[in-house]
Scaffold this active site. Structure first.
Site: not given
Length: 380
Positions: A223, A226-228, A245, A281, A334
């Site tokens: 996480a 926490g953007g997602k 996380d 992610d 990314c």
């Protein structure tokens, strides 16, 4: 500060970075030691430093040396400006040019690290040069409208009240590109009241592609901030959102962000049970974001990439254990490098025949914003 003084400051900071100091740390130390510098000066110096790092090899070739001075000379030459006009030695400006400085050429010079170049070319194919060129430019600032609190029109109106101009993207109305006064964001009402969050377009598109429905249980396995998690939160009613996380300290800002956004997220250091959707992610090279963090591409090594590849595979295996039958696993990076993306997904699918890939996408600055990868896999 005069333009020449700003260049002198950038030279000092770049020399520290070239000696091994992380860019943000070098900038912060300079800022703390330079109380005379106003906010405009600090922003201008930061822009000089980051532009030099984005184009480190080509600017060094133009300037004649891989030093802070060489990079600043090369940057002026690349911009079509005469460095002698600023390298005067007067006041706080850098010393005048020595013979031969600023007379180099950068034809054929790549701003991708030499050892990464073969991976870059193999991963991006015919797009490799165009993506590399796009990575030389400053990245745009994107916002995600929080549908729990605002419509895109509401958000743009609130931003306008703060003197911030933004425009929606036709592919995703809740994605706004900031076109003026981005540095006012953190103090503006739209951000302060949770109408918008900072998030690049590419991960917004990836989150919009996830299968999210009412009442689902969603686990954000890596996480971080926490953007997602927050991007998924506004997509349906009655979601159970769990954030995890491996380093809980990375999630320290998430409770405040969730409260500002008007959503509930449970932080869990040891999630149990099964979920309808698991988002992973994973830590990666960040090659898709190198125009935002350009010093990262020069600090990446072959050894550190190998460590990341092993970590990514391990995270995928652990995250998959939380996916219910019929549920989905979203593997994200990314990065634009195939070993971190398709190769990881393919290896996982080969070892886990109870999963199948239902969609796959690689975004780049040519069709979105940052480089970003998504492999969406379903458990049979």
């Amino acid at each position: 500060m005069t333009p020449g003084a700003r260049i002198s400051a950038a030279i000092e900071i770049l020399d520290r970075i070239l000696a091994g100091q992380p860019a943000e740390q070098a900038l912060l130390r300079w800022s703390r030691a330079s109380r005379f510098a106003g906010s405009g000066d600090r922003a201008a110096v930061r822009d000089l430093v980051f532009d030099a790092l984005r184009r480190r090899n080509s600017h060094a070739a133009f300037g004649g040396a891989l030093t802070g001075r060489g990079l600043m000379i090369g940057g002026l030459v690349a911009a079509g400006r005469d460095p002698a006009a600023l390298f005067t030695g007067q006041g706080h400006a850098p010393e005048p040019l020595a013979e031969g400085e600023g007379t180099g050429a950068a034809s054929g010079v790549s701003d991708i690290p030499a050892w990464v170049q073969p991976l870059w070319d193999a991963s991006l194919g015919d797009l490799s040069n165009d993506v590399a060129t796009a990575m030389q430019e400053r990245a745009p600032v994107w916002l995600r409208v929080n549908p729990v609190k605002a419509t895109p029109d509401d958000a743009m109106g609130a931003l306008a009240e703060d003197g911030i101009a933004a425009e929606p993207d036709p592919r995703l109305p809740t994605a706004l590109r900031v076109t003026e006064n981005e540095r006012r964001l953190s103090q503006g009402r739209a951000y302060r009241d949770g109408l918008v969050e900072l998030q690049d377009l590419s991960p917004q598109l990836a989150c919009a592609a996830l299968p999210v429905g009412p009442g689902m249980r969603v686990l954000d396995y890596c996480a971080g901030g926490g953007g997602k998690t927050l991007a998924v939160a506004g997509r349906a009613e009655g979601l159970t959102l769990v954030a995890h996380d491996a380093d809980p300290a990375r999630m320290r800002d998430l409770p405040g962000r969730a409260e500002r956004a008007g959503v509930k997220v449970r932080l869990d250091t040891d999630p149990a049970g099964s979920f309808d959707l698991v988002i992973a992610d994973v830590p990666c090279s960040g090659s898709g974001t190198w125009r935002r963090t350009p010093d990262a591409k020069w600090r990446l090594t072959q050894a550190s990439l190998e460590q990341l590849l092993a970590l990514q595979a391990a995270i995928l295996r652990r995250a998959a254990g939380h996916v219910r039958p019929g549920g989905c696993l979203a593997y994200m990076t990314c990065s634009v490098l195939a070993p971190e993306n398709d190769a990881q997904a393919e290896a996982f699918l080969q070892d886990n025949p109870d999963f199948r890939q239902v969609s796959r996408h690689l975004w780049t600055p040519l069709d979105a914003s940052d480089g970003f990868f998504l492999s969406l896999m379903e458990r049979r």
